[in-house]
Design an enzyme around this catalytic site. Sequence first.
Site, PDB file in Angstrom:
ATOM      1  N   ASN A 139      53.642  48.885  13.911  1.00 41.25           N
ATOM      2  CA  ASN A 139      54.668  48.744  14.960  1.00 41.25           C
ATOM      3  C   ASN A 139      54.412  47.603  15.946  1.00 41.25           C
ATOM      4  OD1 ASN A 139      52.560  50.330  15.869  1.00 41.25           O
ATOM      5  ND2 ASN A 139      53.837  51.477  17.298  1.00 41.25           N
ATOM      6  N   GLU A 180      44.014  56.450  18.557  1.00 41.72           N
ATOM      7  CA  GLU A 180      45.244  56.234  19.325  1.00 41.72           C
ATOM      8  C   GLU A 180      46.393  56.695  18.445  1.00 41.72           C
ATOM      9  OE1 GLU A 180      45.488  55.390  22.317  1.00 41.72           O
ATOM     10  OE2 GLU A 180      43.722  54.198  22.836  1.00 41.72           O
ATOM     11  N   CYS A 205      54.347  53.929  20.466  1.00 47.20           N
ATOM     12  CA  CYS A 205      53.647  55.214  20.601  1.00 47.20           C
ATOM     13  C   CYS A 205      53.838  55.809  21.992  1.00 47.20           C
ATOM     14  CB  CYS A 205      52.169  55.034  20.295  1.00 47.20           C
ATOM     15  SG  CYS A 205      51.441  53.668  21.185  1.00 47.20           S
ATOM     16  N   GLU A 243      41.393  52.747  24.902  1.00 46.03           N
ATOM     17  CA  GLU A 243      41.537  51.316  24.667  1.00 46.03           C
ATOM     18  C   GLU A 243      41.965  50.685  25.981  1.00 46.03           C
ATOM     19  OE1 GLU A 243      40.665  49.900  21.968  1.00 46.03           O
ATOM     20  OE2 GLU A 243      40.910  51.315  20.320  1.00 46.03           O
TER      21      GLU A 243
END
Length: 473
Positions: free
Chosen positions: A150, A248, A282, A453
């Site tokens: 994505n 993630e 996300c 992250e």
Amino acid sequence: MPVRHNHWIGGKADEPTSGAYLPTLDPVTRQPGDEVAAGSSADVDRAVAAASAAQPEWARRSAAERSEVLHQVANAIEAGADELMELERACTGKVTGQLKMEVDMSVAYFRYYAGVLRSQHGRTIDQGGGTHTYTRLEPYGVIAVITPWNFPLNQACRGLAPALAVGNAVVAKPSEFTSTSTLHLARLATEAGLPAGLLNVVTGIGPDVGTPLAGHPAVRRIAFTGSVPTGRYLASIAAERLIPVTLELGGKSPIVVFADSPLDRAVAAAVSAVAMNAGQTCTATTRLLVEASVHDEFVARVVDVVERLEPGVDFGPMITESQFRKVLEHFATASDEGAVPATGGSAYDDGPAAQGLYIRPTVYAGVRPDLRIAREEVFGPVLVTMPFTDEADALAMANDTDYGLLASVWSGDVARGLRLAEQIDAGQVTVNGGALTIETPLGGYKQSGYGREKGLEALHEYAQTKSISLSLS
Ligand code: NAD
């Protein structure tokens, strides 16, 4: 003839052992695009060997020296932006503004970690006289960075920049649908002075490349971005091998709008959840919770703006055919469960958008919270809305999800906004559109994963702390 892209191993293009290549697809036209090497465990072995050979010398360099190289990589991404954007466009169909943002963020990841790297040190620990004790941040060695389709370039850089900054070498495994920008990034980085072997890219499908990479004995850490099932599977490999993994994963993030909010800005924020990357984000806030007194009026305003979004101008297509089908299946299930969309609810069936994998921006208003469309991540341009009665109800609904990646709260009462922010189970919460940038740590609560992250936290994720103590007697 489609262009064939080989792996990037040891600072050069490297043909797949299998001799086979995988097709890609332009989701705007549904025509075949370039081909990428179909990797296998033999290719993974070569890449990990190259990474293992290059890493010790890199780790011995001073922070200032590594920083200088990472600045050069950032400059090279910036100079190569047009080509990177074109590669990304060809396999994702993203609109120009989105492509530009992705490349800009990729540059920024390298600049940020090149900068902060020079200010992150171990510490001395005072144990009284007679001892000198200190900590060091040491790299793991070889890191596997496995990424989805994505935000291909952006997500690769999000892992690569901090991993390299602290002295690791990386083997990256991009999504088989969107590998070319990560391959080109590795070429640019090598040409910019990143020593050969520090950044290797092996392309191919998950079971053939991702699994042997995660299981390779010389890989000491995994950074994974992608779906919950794959994350769970890779976590089981990491558990077996006793190595750390950052996950993630997905989300079904709430946007909570109180009646006293700055409503114009809240409408724009709600719409951006479907417009931005066509909802394939996300962190997309696709559960719109609105105070009951303004719910219908607010949703009508959102629908009005959503209906004016233009495919190919304001948003792109679904990036893969399977994602396109998945969104249509969600529509079918919602219909079976009695939900009727206020707008959208189908693919485009006329005009140029009908040739591509475009889905109409969709809003399901006032849905029951137990419906699949209200609970599962759709990963497409689909909003569901639900009314709430008061602050306690808003909080309960915001937390009524298996996920916990992000939440957005809108209120004219700032204290109330912060009260909710502190009680919502999510790794990131914005109040009244507060900014989330490279400096702000990103990561999940609950089924959205673990580890962080971005921000300084990522540097620490990719480093292990060693304590050293010297007796002065
Ligand atoms: P995916 O899990 O299918 O694939 C992600 C990566 O894992 C790809 O490179 C894939 O080839 C690899 N992979 C797949 N199966 C594997 C296996 N058995 N062994 C090893 N590797 C394997 O996810 P996707 O469909 O590419 O991406 C969409 C999902 O990712 C969505 O659910 C989305 O929410 C999530 N996502 C999360 C974030 C985040 O930052 N939290 C960002 C983007 C996407």
